[in-house]
Design an enzyme around this catalytic site. Structure first.
Site, mmCIF file in Angstrom:
data_model
loop_
_atom_site.group_PDB
_atom_site.id
_atom_site.type_symbol
_atom_site.label_atom_id
_atom_site.label_comp_id
_atom_site.label_asym_id
_atom_site.label_seq_id
_atom_site.Cartn_x
_atom_site.Cartn_y
_atom_site.Cartn_z
ATOM 1 N N HIS A 160 0.598 -0.476 0.182
ATOM 2 C CA HIS A 160 0.388 -0.307 0.151
ATOM 3 C C HIS A 160 1.019 1.155 0.007
ATOM 4 O O HIS A 160 0.321 2.532 -0.009
ATOM 5 C CB HIS A 160 -0.818 0.073 1.317
ATOM 6 C CG HIS A 160 -2.616 0.719 0.799
ATOM 7 N ND1 HIS A 160 -2.292 1.881 -0.003
ATOM 8 C CD2 HIS A 160 -4.049 0.481 1.212
ATOM 9 C CE1 HIS A 160 -3.610 2.095 0.540
ATOM 10 N NE2 HIS A 160 -3.974 1.349 1.404
ATOM 11 N N ASP A 362 -9.573 -13.804 -15.391
ATOM 12 C CA ASP A 362 -9.896 -14.987 -15.909
ATOM 13 C C ASP A 362 -8.201 -15.045 -16.321
ATOM 14 O O ASP A 362 -7.756 -14.371 -17.655
ATOM 15 C CB ASP A 362 -10.085 -14.834 -17.360
ATOM 16 C CG ASP A 362 -10.148 -16.213 -17.834
ATOM 17 O OD1 ASP A 362 -9.944 -16.950 -16.874
ATOM 18 O OD2 ASP A 362 -11.258 -16.182 -18.681
#
EC number: 2.3.1.160
Length: 421
Positions: A160, A362
């Site tokens: 982060h 995907d």
């Protein structure tokens, strides 16, 4: 009981092409400097693809090769972070862990009552204070876990300190596209954040200090529940165009206020803080593929005497979103200061990961059965995500254990531990 897992291997994945000397030092922005030192934990669960002939070894190798290719474009992620100033883009590599799970995928994710059990699908701890040491200088780490049924879990930790959740989405979209064999991918831009928000020397890096006795629950607001909340809000207002996120945040905020008042009394204002993407709010707007923490904090508040139902809270939430501030550095600094000054019970913060397309990721063997995060050690810091159907909202809410028990049955009835639905 968490499924038994065996670590098979760990190696460093390097970019397929060396990073040029001119790109060896990546300066983080001032907004990056103001962010906590921790990682964004993210996990994707995939069922066994019925038409796939790949075995675990082939799948793992395919993931490594595609990761190596995409790291050429996301080169800071293969470097090492220098304390709150820059990334040494030295091609040290991304830790890649492979494991075997002694269970079926369905067994592992159908009854996850204790959300910390999801941590084992991550390559390392995401936050300090856990049982596993956090590798704070490593920008990215990956873990793939193979289940006995042929299903897989892909866990990612992204620092982060150099990235927000939109940066995570940009990286994952590029990696999955590369893994599918696509040659045209959206390329990241690592220059814009520091150009608009130049780093400031000697800026201290905030540390995440875990709260004690925090429990996290996953509340699922399905299409029907969202519809019921929308109907209730519409009947109390002339406004009809409520977003899913506004409805869920207002509903949760109302119940957090009730719990706070019952436990502590009404002393100060009740505040909600929302993290907001700045890219589209800049003038001119920045592209979605601009990497870094390009976000700010916006605040909404109601007086201590407030005692109405949740639709009355949607107005303050909307008003805060309409605010504009040219000096976003000052805006974020002000927000961070306010966070530290408020008592935890007076505050609800939330971040929305909705509409980022995580259920479309995907790698070449189909879309995920579940896309999720894991526990967070700070109370009243909610995270919102899409349900798999796309028309609901998951609210991941950490609270003090005794305060969680004080929530009304109508909210606690939405707790769902089945990640297979």
């Amino acid at each position: 009981m968490a499924p038994q897992m065996e670590k098979v291997s760990e190696e460093l994945i390097l970019p397929s092409s060396p990073t040029p000397q001119s790109l060896k030092c990546y300066k983080i922005s001032h907004l990056d400097q103001l962010l906590l030192t921790c990682h964004i934990p993210f996990i994707l669960f995939y069922p066994n693809p019925l038409d796939s002939n790949l075995d675990p070894a082939q799948t793992s190798q395919h993931l490594k090769q595609s990761l190596s290719k995409v790291l050429t474009h996301f080169y800071p992620l293969a470097g090492r972070i220098n304390v709150n100033s820059s990334v040494d883009c030295n091609d040290s590599g991304v830790p890649f862990v492979e494991a075997r799970v002694q269970a079926q995928l369905s067994q592992a994710i159908q009854n996850v009552v204790e959300l910390e059990k999801l941590d084992q699908y991550l390559p390392s701890a995401a936050y300090p204070g856990g049982k596993i040491e956090v590798n704070e200088d490593v920008p990215l780490a990956v873990k793939i876990s193979f289940f006995e049924c042929g299903g897989t879990a892909i866990g990612v930790n992204l620092s982060h300190k150099i990235a927000d959740v939109l940066s995570l989405a940009t990286f994952l979209n590029a990696w999955t596209a590369t893994c599918r064999g696509e040659t045209e991918i959206v390329l990241p831009n690592f220059d814009l954040a520091a150009r608009h928000f130049p780093p400031v020397d000697n800026t201290p890096s905030p540390e995440l200090v875990p709260d004690e006795n925090v429990v996290m629950k996953r509340f699922v607001f399905d299409k029907e529940k969202i519809g019921a909340l929308r109907a209730q809000a519409s009947s109390a207002s002339e406004e009809k165009n409520f977003s899913r996120v506004q409805l869920v945040v207002a509903y949760i905020w109302k119940h957090v206020i009730d719990v706070t008042r019952a436990k502590y009394g009404a002393k100060n204002k009740f505040v909600v803080v929302q993290a907001v993407n700045l890219r589209s709010r800049m003038n001119p707007p920045l592209p979605h593929y601009a990497m870094g923490n390009i976000a700010t904090l916006l605040f909404a508040a109601v007086d201590a005497e407030w005692d109405k139902d949740f639709p009355d809270l949607i107005g303050p939430l909307r008003t805060s979103l309409e605010k504009t501030e040219d000096d976003h550095n000052h805006e974020l600094l002000k927000g961070m200061t306010c966070l530290y000054e408020l008592e935890p019970q007076e505050l609800l913060s939330f971040t929305s990961w909705c509409r980022l397309g995580f259920y479309d990721l995907d790698f070449g063997w189909g879309k995920p059965l579940s896309a999720c995060t894991t526990t967070f050690p700070k109370r009243n810091a909610a995270l919102l995500m899409d349900t798999r159907s796309g028309d609901g909202v998951e609210a991941w809410l950490p609270m003090a254990e005794d305060e969680m028990a004080m929530l009304p049955v109508e909210l606690l009835s939405l707790v769902d531990s089945d990640f297979s639905k």
